[in-house]
Design an enzyme around this catalytic site. Structure first.
Site, PDB file in Angstrom:
ATOM      1  N   LYS A 164      50.439  37.058  22.549  1.00 29.34           N
ATOM      2  CA  LYS A 164      51.717  36.794  21.886  1.00 29.34           C
ATOM      3  C   LYS A 164      52.564  35.740  22.608  1.00 29.34           C
ATOM      4  O   LYS A 164      53.103  34.832  21.982  1.00 29.34           O
ATOM      5  CB  LYS A 164      52.506  38.101  21.777  1.00 29.34           C
ATOM      6  CG  LYS A 164      53.672  38.023  20.818  1.00 29.34           C
ATOM      7  CD  LYS A 164      53.192  38.205  19.395  1.00 29.34           C
ATOM      8  CE  LYS A 164      54.322  38.199  18.395  1.00 29.34           C
ATOM      9  NZ  LYS A 164      53.830  38.571  17.066  1.00 29.34           N
ATOM     10  N   HIS A 171      37.064  43.761  38.674  1.00 30.81           N
ATOM     11  CA  HIS A 171      37.519  42.817  37.653  1.00 30.81           C
ATOM     12  C   HIS A 171      38.761  42.052  38.112  1.00 30.81           C
ATOM     13  O   HIS A 171      39.865  42.602  38.082  1.00 30.81           O
ATOM     14  CB  HIS A 171      37.832  43.566  36.353  1.00 30.81           C
ATOM     15  CG  HIS A 171      36.600  44.045  35.662  1.00 30.81           C
ATOM     16  ND1 HIS A 171      35.913  43.279  34.760  1.00 30.81           N
ATOM     17  CD2 HIS A 171      35.906  45.199  35.786  1.00 30.81           C
ATOM     18  CE1 HIS A 171      34.845  43.947  34.335  1.00 30.81           C
ATOM     19  NE2 HIS A 171      34.820  45.112  34.941  1.00 30.81           N
ATOM     20  N   GLY A 177      29.981  43.410  31.126  1.00 29.96           N
ATOM     21  CA  GLY A 177      29.399  43.755  29.831  1.00 29.96           C
ATOM     22  C   GLY A 177      28.966  45.201  29.835  1.00 29.96           C
ATOM     23  O   GLY A 177      28.826  45.815  30.891  1.00 29.96           O
ATOM     24  N   GLU A 219      40.182  39.714  36.582  1.00 29.01           N
ATOM     25  CA  GLU A 219      40.950  39.223  35.436  1.00 29.01           C
ATOM     26  C   GLU A 219      42.005  40.203  34.939  1.00 29.01           C
ATOM     27  O   GLU A 219      42.891  39.816  34.184  1.00 29.01           O
ATOM     28  CB  GLU A 219      39.992  38.847  34.285  1.00 29.01           C
ATOM     29  CG  GLU A 219      39.212  39.995  33.640  1.00 29.01           C
ATOM     30  CD  GLU A 219      37.921  40.377  34.352  1.00 29.01           C
ATOM     31  OE1 GLU A 219      37.846  40.200  35.586  1.00 29.01           O
ATOM     32  OE2 GLU A 219      36.994  40.880  33.690  1.00 29.01           O
ATOM     33  N   ASP A 278      53.485  34.742  14.059  1.00 32.16           N
ATOM     34  CA  ASP A 278      52.062  34.406  14.038  1.00 32.16           C
ATOM     35  C   ASP A 278      51.672  33.595  12.808  1.00 32.16           C
ATOM     36  O   ASP A 278      51.017  32.557  12.915  1.00 32.16           O
ATOM     37  CB  ASP A 278      51.202  35.684  14.080  1.00 32.16           C
ATOM     38  CG  ASP A 278      51.591  36.579  15.235  1.00 32.16           C
ATOM     39  OD1 ASP A 278      52.299  36.091  16.138  1.00 32.16           O
ATOM     40  OD2 ASP A 278      51.199  37.752  15.230  1.00 32.16           O
ATOM     41  N   CYS A 301      31.140  42.034  37.754  1.00 32.80           N
ATOM     42  CA  CYS A 301      30.600  43.316  37.280  1.00 32.80           C
ATOM     43  C   CYS A 301      29.153  43.125  36.779  1.00 32.80           C
ATOM     44  O   CYS A 301      28.263  42.887  37.583  1.00 32.80           O
ATOM     45  CB  CYS A 301      31.529  43.896  36.219  1.00 32.80           C
ATOM     46  SG  CYS A 301      31.286  45.653  35.967  1.00 32.80           S
ATOM     47  N   TYR A 302      28.926  43.181  35.455  1.00 34.00           N
ATOM     48  CA  TYR A 302      27.561  42.935  34.948  1.00 34.00           C
ATOM     49  C   TYR A 302      27.044  41.589  35.460  1.00 34.00           C
ATOM     50  O   TYR A 302      25.868  41.443  35.781  1.00 34.00           O
ATOM     51  CB  TYR A 302      27.588  42.932  33.418  1.00 34.00           C
ATOM     52  CG  TYR A 302      26.218  42.811  32.757  1.00 34.00           C
ATOM     53  CD1 TYR A 302      25.525  43.944  32.359  1.00 34.00           C
ATOM     54  CD2 TYR A 302      25.629  41.564  32.545  1.00 34.00           C
ATOM     55  CE1 TYR A 302      24.279  43.845  31.752  1.00 34.00           C
ATOM     56  CE2 TYR A 302      24.378  41.455  31.942  1.00 34.00           C
ATOM     57  CZ  TYR A 302      23.709  42.600  31.546  1.00 34.00           C
ATOM     58  OH  TYR A 302      22.486  42.488  30.957  1.00 34.00           O
TER      59      TYR A 302
END
Ligand code: XMP
Length: 527
Positions: free
Chosen positions: A383, A169, A50, A171, A228, A77-78
């Site tokens: 997507k 991170h 964050g 992710e 979409d 992280c945060y």
């Protein structure tokens, strides 16, 4: 289920995405969520990164109960700093410099449960860092399980409890073994089941939509024939049947036969309740004399909203006059995660939609003007996931794999003034180009392809006559994010065949060119 508490990092959605790739179900909630409000018990909790500093007076903090649940916790992280700060407020300080980018991480093996996070991973690996604050010392009971040259405490773990924190991170794809680390946490440490699939998503989303809309509520939404909006519409159809009203506005600058094709697909094949508004004359009349790209965009966008709104009001009135029908309360938008610039922050939902987005401006008008609430079933998906979802919903493969098409359509593929003649030429040339690409089996190798037209004419010779005709500009690009792109490397013989067919079959064309500019400096569209 893994609970992800979102402290507002731009990467938080990527955590949910990685877990989905691992077939693990997760729910992302604001970081201030009260554990007592949950109706389920998570198997584990991830505290995201964050933008705030944990030591600031107004910094967001997790509910105390998060740490009393007794389930494994991973702070990223945060999130790591939150864990350390709770143990002792002096543990987190502002770093001397911002650390942003790649770092070489070394995993340390300390023995016991603390080693489980890096289990089965190499000792040395590359990770992605993005932080300013750092730990000044190790919280009581913790061991250091990873370091980088700049971060002494790149990874920490409690020696007994299942509490972990990492400064980097996992992710983002730049962290090479990030997914393995998340798998270690979610699957090995938390024991989450790997049984989530896109068909679960369909079921969950359908029941969420039904709850949200209620027994009688009605929903309207614009469709374009693209992936979409079609997937979003089909999902609504599955959830609430004919209480979903799809509206297609023909803006006169769609592709060859596109309106009929959309009608066939949505109405006949997918059984969706569809109204087509034919605005083509109004659009083409209004486009007369406009040569400036942004003016074209604005004009098309505004008229689109006007026509859609007129139709929405008509549908609302019709609903009011139908006994037992509920009000039209919601507006469907096929927004994907990459369209959402800011994720849900801890201050509350604050989504901003790209101005580029197909129906830019429409949500705001529908929400403010008509008091409709936004419904965005694809908001968390990327997507490729939407395409997978489309397949699950029985949407044919060639639609699922369709290239994106811009809201202002062919108008931004005609350099200069849009006239009916130029639209016709662009349409025919585009149709030949795309058909030949599909026949050659290379459509899916490119991200976007089209034929555009230059307003200027060039001299050519046909038969024994000198002709003065339009110049067709073919464009085909490969890209992953549409922010940068490369021209597709065509087989020259094929390109030549395409050019020959276009000149022979499209009246008024004297030349065909292939645009090999990358983006930047070029853009994907011509305007
Ligand atoms: P550019 O031309 O900026 O395009 O390289 C990047 C991507 O955005 C699409 N695009 C638009 N989409 N309204 C849209 O809905 C627009 O005004 C618009 N302009 C560009 C383009 O097709 C490509 O996918």
């Amino acid at each position: 289920t893994i609970l992800i508490l979102d402290f507002g990092s731009q990467y938080t959605h990527l955590i949910t995405r990685r877990l989905r790739e691992l077939n693990v179900y997760s729910e992302m909630l604001p970081c201030t969520t009260k554990i007592s409000d949950l109706t389920w018990k998570p198997k584990g909790i991830i505290l995201s990164g964050g933008p705030a500093s944990v030591y600031d007076a107004d910094a967001p903090h997790a509910d105390e109960k998060v740490f009393e649940l007794g389930v494994p916790i991973l702070g990223i992280c945060y999130g790591l700093q939150e864990i350390a700060w709770r143990s002792c407020k002096e543990n987190v300080v502002a770093g001397d410099a911002r650390e942003y980018g790649y770092a070489d991480v070394a995993a340390l093996r300390v023995g016991g449960p603390a080693d489980r996070l890096f289990e089965g991973m190499e000792d040395a690996s590359q990770v992605w860092m993005s932080h300013h604050d750092k730990l000044s010392k190790l919280p009581d009971g913790f061991a250091t399980i990873a370091t980088t040259p700049n971060s002494q405490f790149a990874g920490i773990a409690h020696m007994e409890k299942q509490l972990f924190g990492i400064q980097f991170h996992p992710e983002v794809t730049h962290t090479i073994r990030g997914k393995k680390l998340l798998e270690n946490f979610a699957v090995t440490i938390c024991g989450a089941k790997q049984n989530w699939t896109m068909s679960n998503f369909v079921d969950q989303e359908i029941s969420r939509i039904r709850k949200l809309v209620g027994e009688k509520g009605q929903v309207i939404g614009a469709v374009s024939g693209g992936v979409d909006s079609t997937v979003a519409a089909k999902l609504m159809k599955e959830a609430i049947g004919d209480r979903f009203h799809a509206v297609l506005v023909d803006n006169g600058v769609m592709r060859l036969n596109e309106c009929q094709q959309v009608q066939q697909m949505l109405q006949e094949h997918l059984n969706i309740n569809l109204t087509i508004v034919d605005g083509s004359k109004r659009f083409l009349d209004g486009l007369k004399g406009i040569t400036e790209p942004e003016k074209k965009r604005k004009f098309i966008g505004n008229l689109f909203i006007d026509l859609f709104e007129e139709e929405a009001i008509r549908i609302e009135k019709a609903a009011e006059n139908t006994p037992n029908a509920g009000k039209v309360e919601f507006f469907l938008q096929g927004t994907l995660y990459p369209d959402v610039i800011e994720s849900i922050s801890f201050k509350g939902p604050s989504a901003t939609i790209k101005t580029h987005h197909n129906v830019g401006g429409l949500p705001a008008r529908m929400m403010n003007g008509q008091g409709l609430k936004l419904i965005e079933p694809l908001r968390e998906l990327f997507k490729d996931e939407v395409r997978e979802l489309g397949r699950q919903l029985g949407i044919p493969e060639d639609l699922v794999m369709r290239h994106p098409f811009p809201g202002p359509g062919i108008a931004i593929r005609i350099i200069g003034e849009v006239t009916p003649e130029r639209v016709e030429i662009a349409r025919k040339a585009d149709h030949i180009f795309i058909s030949m690409i599909k026949e050659a089996g290379i459509y899916n190798e490119m991200s976007q392809a089209y034929a555009g037209v230059d307003t200027n004419k060039a001299v050519g010779v046909m038969g024994d006559n000198r002709v003065y005709g339009y110049i067709i500009i073919l464009r085909a690009v490969t890209t992953t994010d549409f922010m940068t792109a490369e021209a597709y490397e065509f087989d020259f013989a094929l390109l030549r065949k395409i050019a020959t067919r276009i000149v022979n079959e499209v009246d008024g064309v004297s030349r065909v060119t292939y645009d090999i500019t990358s983006k930047p400096p070029g853009t994907i569209e011509l305007e």
